[in-house]
Enzyme design. Structure first.
Site, PDB file in Angstrom:
ATOM      1  N   GLY A   1     -14.751  85.217  63.756  1.00 53.26           N
ATOM      2  CA  GLY A   1     -13.896  84.933  62.604  1.00 53.26           C
ATOM      3  C   GLY A   1     -14.724  84.124  61.619  1.00 53.26           C
ATOM      4  CE  LYS A   2     -15.845  88.217  56.882  1.00 53.31           C
ATOM      5  NZ  LYS A   2     -17.104  88.643  57.469  1.00 53.31           N
TER       6      LYS A   2
ATOM      7  CG  ASN B   1     -21.948  89.982  50.919  1.00 51.70           C
ATOM      8  OD1 ASN B   1     -21.372  90.568  50.005  1.00 51.70           O
ATOM      9  ND2 ASN B   1     -21.696  90.244  52.180  1.00 51.70           N
TER      10      ASN B   1
ATOM     11  N   GLY C   1     -33.134  87.432  49.472  1.00 51.03           N
ATOM     12  CA  GLY C   1     -32.995  86.024  49.130  1.00 51.03           C
ATOM     13  C   GLY C   1     -31.613  85.658  48.621  1.00 51.03           C
TER      14      GLY C   1
ATOM     15  CG  ASP D   1     -25.875  90.583  65.960  1.00 48.51           C
ATOM     16  OD1 ASP D   1     -25.448  91.092  64.908  1.00 48.51           O
ATOM     17  OD2 ASP D   1     -25.142  90.172  66.868  1.00 48.51           O
TER      18      ASP D   1
ATOM     19  N   GLY E   1     -23.967  85.513  56.948  1.00 52.20           N
ATOM     20  CA  GLY E   1     -23.335  84.899  55.775  1.00 52.20           C
ATOM     21  C   GLY E   1     -22.575  83.640  56.183  1.00 52.20           C
ATOM     22  CG  ASP E   2     -19.433  83.934  58.856  1.00 53.50           C
ATOM     23  OD1 ASP E   2     -18.970  84.054  57.703  1.00 53.50           O
ATOM     24  OD2 ASP E   2     -19.102  84.675  59.801  1.00 53.50           O
TER      25      ASP E   2
END
Ligand code: RIB
Length: 312
Positions: free
Chosen positions: A41-42, A187, A228, A249, A254-255
């Site tokens: 979960g983010k 992103n 970047g 992986d 992003g998290d």
């Protein structure tokens, strides 16, 4: 190192992850090479990344009264995160995500059903109001119900708390919400979806960042994986290169970035140094499988930064 207090509101779900040599085409079955079950979960991933980066985390989320909910509590405890504001939903189950990882590229495909975390109520947020108002940074995403995000961001902004919004997964954002964001962190695909501008390189990222600044965010960091992270505010902009690592992986990268960014900025680092720190946390996270369990601790990140300098 000054410990910063970060309030994180977001989702918890259990990740059911399979690795395979390739993704299945529609209608195809492929044999997997491994299966893993773990905390995801983010919101939870970002909270764990920030806690392991040295921040003091108040986690605001919601889980079901079930076995997956137990996984949430165990994961938060092992990351040193208190569970006082992990609310219990007696109607909805804890959410789950089906994650497929392509072993060759490290890329993933995810379906998430958010379950209890999509039911954060006004009363839950009021219970946590004092923690949001007393934080150095309030960090949230768009994986929970949007009305909860809007309410919590309004509380943080009114109290002068730095608001970081990671618009993942991309969803409708009102002008009022844009105007309350200090650091906006899409992103490249989220930036493209929200702005309508192609984000494939630095020029595209600059145009999308200008769009978000016009919408009212105070600053913007567009993460672009290997390409970047592009930063812009009203006075300056620049591309920060990524650290070169072998990706096993990329799920949760992003998290990792957002958790690292919040922890570093909350403890008083400049935005430039915070982005470099966050890039290191994200780079390290992709060298391991899994999401929450792949987040590096502070010592690992410091050691990595010491031996992998990024131009300041
Ligand atoms: O960002 C990665 C996360 O997105 C996974 O942990 C999965 O749970 C989905 O919510």
């Amino acid at each position: 190192m000054k410990k910063s207090k970060i309030a994180v509101m977001g989702s918890f779900v259990v990740d059911l992850m399979m690795r395979a040599k390739s993704f299945p085409a529609p209608g195809e079955t492929v044999k997997g090479t491994s299966f893993m079950i773990g905390a995801g979960g983010k919101g939870s991933n970002q909270g764990v990344a920030a806690a392991k980066s040295g921040a003091d985390i108040v986690m605001i989320t919601k889980i079901g009264d079930d076995a997956f909910g137990e996984i949430a509590l165990a994961s938060f405890r092992s990351a040193g995160i208190g569970t006082r504001f992990v609310f219990l939903d007696d109607k909805n189950p804890t959410g789950a995500a089906l994650i497929m990882v392509d072993e060759n590229s490290g890329q993933n495909q995810i379906i998430v059903t958010i379950g209890a975390s999509g039911n954060i109520t006004e009363a839950d947020i009021e219970t946590a109001r004092g923690e949001i108002e007393g934080a150095a940074v309030f960090l949230t995403q768009l994986e929970t119900n949007l009305d909860a995000v809007e309410k919590a961001v309004a509380i943080a902004a009114a109290a002068g708390v730095t608001v970081i919004l990671n618009p993942a997964p991309a969803d409708r954002i009102s002008d009022d919400l844009y105007q309350k964001i200090d650091i906006f962190t899409p992103n490249e695909s989220e930036a493209e979806l929200l702005s309508g501008i192609k984000v494939e390189d630095e020029d595209g990222a600059r145009s999308a960042a200008e769009f978000f600044l016009k919408k009212g965010v105070k600053s913007c960091v567009i993460t672009m994986g290997k390409k970047g992270a592009f930063f812009a505010d009203r006075n300056k902009s620049r591309l920060f290169p990524s650290f070169k690592v072998k990706a096993i992986d990329t799920t949760g990268a992003g998290d990792a970035f957002n958790g690292g960014l919040a922890a570093a900025f909350g403890e008083g680092k400049s935005i430039e140094d915070s982005i470099i720190f966050a890039s290191a946390v994200a780079a390290l996270s992709v060298t391991k499988t899994g999401t929450a369990k792949a987040m590096p601790d502070r010592a690992e990140t410091e050691a990595f930064l010491a031996s992998n300098k990024l131009l300041k």
